[in-house]
Design a protein around this motif. Structure first.
Motif, PDB file in Angstrom:
ATOM      1  N   GLU A  52       0.730  -0.911   0.213  1.00  0.00           N
ATOM      2  CA  GLU A  52       0.192   0.137   0.137  1.00  0.00           C
ATOM      3  C   GLU A  52       0.909   1.643   0.394  1.00  0.00           C
ATOM      4  O   GLU A  52       1.739   1.945   0.500  1.00  0.00           O
ATOM      5  CB  GLU A  52      -0.942   0.096   1.001  1.00  0.00           C
ATOM      6  N   GLN A  53       0.718   2.634  -0.350  1.00  0.00           N
ATOM      7  CA  GLN A  53       0.925   3.374  -1.303  1.00  0.00           C
ATOM      8  C   GLN A  53       1.436   4.219   0.362  1.00  0.00           C
ATOM      9  O   GLN A  53       0.348   4.524   1.141  1.00  0.00           O
ATOM     10  CB  GLN A  53       0.438   4.361  -2.211  1.00  0.00           C
ATOM     11  N   GLY A  54       2.664   5.110   0.657  1.00  0.00           N
ATOM     12  CA  GLY A  54       2.541   5.562   2.198  1.00  0.00           C
ATOM     13  C   GLY A  54       3.099   6.940   1.849  1.00  0.00           C
ATOM     14  O   GLY A  54       3.794   7.387   0.591  1.00  0.00           O
ATOM     15  N   LEU A  55       2.511   7.796   2.930  1.00  0.00           N
ATOM     16  CA  LEU A  55       2.344   9.220   1.999  1.00  0.00           C
ATOM     17  C   LEU A  55       2.763   9.979   3.159  1.00  0.00           C
ATOM     18  O   LEU A  55       2.192  10.176   4.552  1.00  0.00           O
ATOM     19  CB  LEU A  55       0.859  10.180   1.996  1.00  0.00           C
TER      20      LEU A  55
ATOM     21  N   ILE B  50      14.975   5.224   1.427  1.00  0.00           N
ATOM     22  CA  ILE B  50      14.318   4.694   2.494  1.00  0.00           C
ATOM     23  C   ILE B  50      14.863   3.048   2.337  1.00  0.00           C
ATOM     24  O   ILE B  50      15.334   3.088   1.422  1.00  0.00           O
ATOM     25  CB  ILE B  50      12.850   4.961   1.963  1.00  0.00           C
ATOM     26  N   VAL B  51      16.172   2.753   3.607  1.00  0.00           N
ATOM     27  CA  VAL B  51      16.020   1.511   3.125  1.00  0.00           C
ATOM     28  C   VAL B  51      16.386   0.589   4.655  1.00  0.00           C
ATOM     29  O   VAL B  51      15.750   0.748   5.658  1.00  0.00           O
ATOM     30  CB  VAL B  51      17.997   1.856   3.215  1.00  0.00           C
TER      31      VAL B  51
ATOM     32  N   ASN C  31      20.526  -4.001   1.091  1.00  0.00           N
ATOM     33  CA  ASN C  31      20.843  -3.880  -0.153  1.00  0.00           C
ATOM     34  C   ASN C  31      18.653  -3.926  -0.260  1.00  0.00           C
ATOM     35  O   ASN C  31      18.703  -3.461  -1.857  1.00  0.00           O
ATOM     36  CB  ASN C  31      21.417  -5.228  -1.040  1.00  0.00           C
ATOM     37  N   CYS C  32      18.104  -3.577  -0.147  1.00  0.00           N
ATOM     38  CA  CYS C  32      17.380  -3.447   0.037  1.00  0.00           C
ATOM     39  C   CYS C  32      16.200  -2.123  -0.198  1.00  0.00           C
ATOM     40  O   CYS C  32      16.494  -1.350   1.364  1.00  0.00           O
ATOM     41  CB  CYS C  32      15.617  -4.508   0.862  1.00  0.00           C
ATOM     42  N   THR C  33      16.187  -1.591  -1.490  1.00  0.00           N
ATOM     43  CA  THR C  33      16.045  -0.072  -0.915  1.00  0.00           C
ATOM     44  C   THR C  33      14.511   0.118  -1.321  1.00  0.00           C
ATOM     45  O   THR C  33      13.904  -1.016  -2.545  1.00  0.00           O
ATOM     46  CB  THR C  33      16.982   1.228  -1.578  1.00  0.00           C
ATOM     47  N   MET C  34      13.735   1.494  -1.296  1.00  0.00           N
ATOM     48  CA  MET C  34      12.703   1.610  -1.815  1.00  0.00           C
ATOM     49  C   MET C  34      12.355   2.587  -2.029  1.00  0.00           C
ATOM     50  O   MET C  34      13.262   4.554  -1.281  1.00  0.00           O
ATOM     51  CB  MET C  34      11.343   2.061  -0.340  1.00  0.00           C
ATOM     52  N   GLU C  35      11.665   3.006  -3.452  1.00  0.00           N
ATOM     53  CA  GLU C  35      11.883   3.946  -4.502  1.00  0.00           C
ATOM     54  C   GLU C  35      11.450   5.136  -3.679  1.00  0.00           C
ATOM     55  O   GLU C  35       9.929   4.066  -3.273  1.00  0.00           O
ATOM     56  CB  GLU C  35      11.822   3.556  -5.411  1.00  0.00           C
ATOM     57  N   SER C  36      10.849   5.891  -4.099  1.00  0.00           N
ATOM     58  CA  SER C  36      10.380   7.348  -3.395  1.00  0.00           C
ATOM     59  C   SER C  36      10.278   8.491  -5.017  1.00  0.00           C
ATOM     60  O   SER C  36      11.039   8.468  -5.150  1.00  0.00           O
ATOM     61  CB  SER C  36      10.377   7.408  -2.443  1.00  0.00           C
ATOM     62  N   THR C  37       9.351   9.068  -4.296  1.00  0.00           N
ATOM     63  CA  THR C  37       8.531  10.164  -4.776  1.00  0.00           C
ATOM     64  C   THR C  37       8.803  11.402  -4.367  1.00  0.00           C
ATOM     65  O   THR C  37       8.127  12.391  -3.448  1.00  0.00           O
ATOM     66  CB  THR C  37       7.105   9.989  -5.580  1.00  0.00           C
ATOM     67  N   VAL C  38       9.022  12.669  -5.066  1.00  0.00           N
ATOM     68  CA  VAL C  38       8.560  14.004  -4.036  1.00  0.00           C
ATOM     69  C   VAL C  38       7.991  14.511  -5.449  1.00  0.00           C
ATOM     70  O   VAL C  38       8.506  15.178  -6.170  1.00  0.00           O
ATOM     71  CB  VAL C  38       9.971  14.361  -3.972  1.00  0.00           C
TER      72      VAL C  38
ATOM     73  N   SER D  82       5.730  22.874   1.206  1.00  0.00           N
ATOM     74  CA  SER D  82       5.995  21.925   1.479  1.00  0.00           C
ATOM     75  C   SER D  82       6.032  21.043   0.306  1.00  0.00           C
ATOM     76  O   SER D  82       6.598  21.474  -0.666  1.00  0.00           O
ATOM     77  CB  SER D  82       4.420  21.441   1.943  1.00  0.00           C
ATOM     78  N   TYR D  83       6.667  19.564   0.158  1.00  0.00           N
ATOM     79  CA  TYR D  83       6.962  18.832  -0.368  1.00  0.00           C
ATOM     80  C   TYR D  83       6.121  17.046   0.025  1.00  0.00           C
ATOM     81  O   TYR D  83       6.468  16.771   1.444  1.00  0.00           O
ATOM     82  CB  TYR D  83       8.488  18.188  -0.678  1.00  0.00           C
ATOM     83  N   SER D  84       5.042  16.777  -0.761  1.00  0.00           N
ATOM     84  CA  SER D  84       4.850  15.433  -0.829  1.00  0.00           C
ATOM     85  C   SER D  84       5.705  13.943  -1.354  1.00  0.00           C
ATOM     86  O   SER D  84       6.419  13.869  -2.847  1.00  0.00           O
ATOM     87  CB  SER D  84       3.357  16.026  -1.152  1.00  0.00           C
ATOM     88  N   VAL D  85       5.746  13.790  -0.290  1.00  0.00           N
ATOM     89  CA  VAL D  85       6.631  12.239  -1.095  1.00  0.00           C
ATOM     90  C   VAL D  85       5.447  10.556  -0.437  1.00  0.00           C
ATOM     91  O   VAL D  85       4.786  10.806   0.714  1.00  0.00           O
ATOM     92  CB  VAL D  85       7.731  12.122   0.193  1.00  0.00           C
ATOM     93  N   SER D  86       6.041  10.555  -1.233  1.00  0.00           N
ATOM     94  CA  SER D  86       5.163   8.222  -1.294  1.00  0.00           C
ATOM     95  C   SER D  86       5.990   7.819  -1.625  1.00  0.00           C
ATOM     96  O   SER D  86       6.813   7.821  -2.467  1.00  0.00           O
ATOM     97  CB  SER D  86       4.145   9.224  -2.545  1.00  0.00           C
ATOM     98  N   TYR D  87       5.809   6.904  -1.057  1.00  0.00           N
ATOM     99  CA  TYR D  87       6.415   5.528  -1.420  1.00  0.00           C
ATOM    100  C   TYR D  87       5.523   3.972  -1.542  1.00  0.00           C
ATOM    101  O   TYR D  87       4.167   4.183  -0.708  1.00  0.00           O
ATOM    102  CB  TYR D  87       7.351   5.312  -0.567  1.00  0.00           C
ATOM    103  N   THR D  88       5.741   3.233  -1.575  1.00  0.00           N
ATOM    104  CA  THR D  88       5.136   2.222  -2.026  1.00  0.00           C
ATOM    105  C   THR D  88       5.996   0.529  -1.308  1.00  0.00           C
ATOM    106  O   THR D  88       6.893   0.137  -2.268  1.00  0.00           O
ATOM    107  CB  THR D  88       5.083   1.277  -3.430  1.00  0.00           C
ATOM    108  N   PRO D  89       5.715   0.561  -0.124  1.00  0.00           N
ATOM    109  CA  PRO D  89       6.512  -0.802   0.000  1.00  0.00           C
ATOM    110  C   PRO D  89       6.440  -2.430  -0.397  1.00  0.00           C
ATOM    111  O   PRO D  89       5.406  -2.707  -0.104  1.00  0.00           O
ATOM    112  CB  PRO D  89       6.590  -0.841   2.116  1.00  0.00           C
ATOM    113  N   GLU D  90       7.156  -3.242  -0.812  1.00  0.00           N
ATOM    114  CA  GLU D  90       7.367  -4.240  -1.440  1.00  0.00           C
ATOM    115  C   GLU D  90       7.587  -5.791  -0.277  1.00  0.00           C
ATOM    116  O   GLU D  90       6.996  -6.614  -0.776  1.00  0.00           O
ATOM    117  CB  GLU D  90       8.178  -4.664  -2.086  1.00  0.00           C
ATOM    118  N   GLU D  91       8.406  -5.124   0.546  1.00  0.00           N
ATOM    119  CA  GLU D  91       8.700  -6.036   2.019  1.00  0.00           C
ATOM    120  C   GLU D  91       7.801  -6.027   3.224  1.00  0.00           C
ATOM    121  O   GLU D  91       8.260  -4.170   3.043  1.00  0.00           O
ATOM    122  CB  GLU D  91      10.133  -6.942   1.859  1.00  0.00           C
ATOM    123  N   THR D  92       7.678  -6.728   4.349  1.00  0.00           N
ATOM    124  CA  THR D  92       7.942  -5.694   5.651  1.00  0.00           C
ATOM    125  C   THR D  92       9.138  -5.816   6.552  1.00  0.00           C
ATOM    126  O   THR D  92      10.300  -6.829   5.879  1.00  0.00           O
ATOM    127  CB  THR D  92       6.489  -6.899   6.366  1.00  0.00           C
TER     128      THR D  92
END
Length: 584
Positions: free
Chosen positions: A418-421, A445-446, A452-459, A466-476
């Motif tokens: 799920e997307q996090g904001l 996000i590491v 070696n598991c990183t998470m791509e984010s969008t700014v 203000s700057y809105s940041v969103s990401y979608t984790p693939e691993e817990t």
């Protein structure tokens, strides 16, 4: 409409021009408004404006209309064709459309009052007057009864005749001083015959010869017998109808003139107010401009001094380090063992001091102020200057990393898939949010355990600080979130982020655990009348349950708890379909 063209010699034009100027200065009633000269055969248009006959004939026709007339026996073709066309011209004075008679300007009535004005003007200006009887000698006297100008010879003959001996004869010189005279109205068909009779059927003044020949069967009366009746009709129209209308029109004209004058005064006053306002506003804008430029100069000097200070510190540190390194390298390369050992103490102390406590800022903290934080916001209100509201401000706020804040739950908690904001809000040293964007924001996000598991984010820059940041984790698991502005961490960075597994809706078979709530009795029954397959041994809890409620639980492969969940936990989880309670 066209003006009459005159083909005259230059000398004659000069004389006419001088004569026109003299006439205009004395009596404008004797001057034609078209040719600007004294009237010559003045004719009255239907609109009651008088012009020279030649001037009327040279007016450009406004329209030509054909009027059909019934053919009568005895009428010639030339007469029928002549009566079929009517010429319409525009009056040079009032611009009215007037019809000319078929015979042209000659068919219009002669303005004898204009002729009197011309005669009086000629008399006043010492113009040449000819004798009305002989036409040869210069007139010196005038008969007030016959209204004839007489030369000296004709004047003597006029007094000798029995019929005219009693007439009053005045000298022209005396008439000039008196300023009044009248001319006889002569017949156009019989020269020398005065119009003394009025033909009632034809409604025309005629002379004696006309009455005896052309109008012999008509009733002709002396003009003095009918003048009262016809004069009264004119007088009645003027006095009863037109004079009051003229007064009303004058009053209306006066009101219009007063309104025009008031309008002009108001417009002039308003224009002056506008100009005064514009000048004052321009002065306020100019003062505001100078204030902005002064503020900008202050910022330039302030920022330049800071850069100069940083440059001086860096230069001094470079000299210190460079000189020490150069000395140490020269000592090691050129010195003998004894020389090295003898200078070892002071060299190590200096090098150690430089390595531990000398000025050594990180590269990302050097020359951060490149002026990008200074901007001009043209439409932002800037208060008042001289009572006038002005716009446009200089923004020079810089980001204070210790004042920046992060909003949103997406920074602490996340769900797999799920997307996090969350939102980064850049603030200045006063804690106020910057009104512009453009900052260099870096989000990393590491995973803490899996490096070696990183998470791509969008700014997304919202252009308001203000700057809105969103990401979608693939691993817990546990993650570390780095939030940096201009390559430096904001306060609190890196932040911990916990990503949990997403609960899935169970689509299998639910089993009833009656052992927990049945006091360990395998005969206990669930509120839904169901039983646990395989008896109470299938529950696996191995302890005596609590009374009051039976618990529905998912199969053991889906619920990881090894003991019976309390009521509050069950109630919180039940909406997702994993656990729910039923009454006994």
């Amino acid at each position: 409409m066209s003006q009459p063209e005159q083909t005259e010699s230059p000398e004659q034009q000069t004389l006419n021009s001088e004569h026109e100027q003299n006439v205009a200065l004395v009596n404008p009633k004797a001057v034609c408004n078209v040719c600007k000269r004294l009237y010559r055969d003045p004719k009255i248009l239907p609109c009651l404006h008088t012009f020279c006959s030649d001037c009327i004939s040279q007016l450009e026709p406004f329209s030509l209309s054909s009027r059909s007339a019934e053919k009568r026996e005895g009428d010639t073709a030339e007469r029928q064709e002549h009566a079929a066309v009517t010429v319409t011209v525009l009056c040079p004075d009032c611009d009215s459309e007037v019809d000319l008679p078929p015979s042209g300007p000659a068919g219009l009535s002669t303005d004898h009052l204009a002729l009197d004005e011309v005669f009086l003007e000629t008399l006043v200006t010492d113009g040449p007057l000819g004798c009305d009887l002989c036409g040869e000698g210069g007139a010196e006297s005038r008969c007030e009864v016959c209204c004839f100008n007489l030369c000296e010879f004709c004047c003597q003959a006029h007094r000798r005749q029995k019929r005219t001996a009693s007439h009053s004869v005045q000298s022209l010189q005396d008439l000039k001083s008196g300023g009044s005279l009248s001319r006889p109205v002569l017949c156009g068909l019989h020269p020398g015959q005065e119009l003394r009779l009025f033909c009632q059927p034809c409604d025309l003044p005629v002379c004696l010869e006309c009455a005896a020949t052309l109008h012999r069967d008509h009733r002709c009366c002396p003009t003095q017998n009918v003048i009262n009746r016809h004069g009264d009709s004119i007088r009645e129209l003027v006095t009863v109808r037109l004079r009051p209308r003229m007064e009303r029109l004058k009053d209306s004209m006066l009101k219009v003139e007063i309104s025009q004058e008031a309008l002009k005064e108001r417009m002039d006053a308003t224009a002056n107010e506008v100009r005064a306002f514009a000048r004052a506003y321009a002065s306020a804008v100019e003062a505001h401009c100078l204030s902005l430029l002064h503020r900008l100069e202050e910022l330039r000097v302030q920022r330049r001094n800071l850069l100069h200070l940083q440059q001086a510190q860096l230069q001094q540190a470079l000299l210190d380090v460079g000189g020490s390194v150069e000395f140490a390298e020269r000592l090691l390369s050129c010195g003998s063992d004894a020389e090295i050992l003898s200078a070892k103490g002071v060299t190590l102390r200096r090098l150690t001091s430089l390595a531990e406590s000398s000025y050594d800022p990180p590269p990302e903290a050097v020359a951060l102020d490149d002026g990008s934080s200074i901007s001009f916001l043209s439409w932002e209100p800037a208060g008042e200057v001289g009572g006038f509201p002005v716009v446009g401000v200089i923004h020079a706020k810089t980001v204070d990393l210790s004042k920046c804040t992060i909003e949103g739950e997406g920074l602490q908690r996340g769900t797999e898939g799920e997307q996090g904001l969350f939102v980064l809000v850049c603030r200045d040293s006063a804690g106020e949010q910057l009104a512009r964007g453009g900052e260099h924001v870096l989000i990393s996000i590491v995973h803490k355990e899996k490096k070696n598991c990183t998470m791509e984010s969008t700014v997304v820059d919202n252009s308001d600080g203000s700057y809105s940041v969103s990401y979608t984790p693939e691993e817990t698991g546990a993650y570390s979130v780095w939030v940096c502005v201009k390559a430096q961490h904001v306060k609190g960075s890196p932040f911990p982020l916990n990503v949990k597994r997403k609960f899935r809706h169970h689509v299998g078979t639910f089993h009833c655990c009656s052992f927990c709530s049945g006091g360990g009795s395998k005969e206990a029954r669930c509120g839904c009348a169901g039983t646990m397959p395989g008896g109470f041994k299938g529950c696996g809890h191995g302890h005596k349950g609590h009374p009051g409620k039976l618990h529905w639980s998912c199969c053991s492969s889906f619920v990881e708890q090894s003991e019976c969940l309390p009521q509050s936990v069950i109630a919180a989880i039940s909406p997702r379909g994993h656990l729910r309670t039923v009454e006994l």
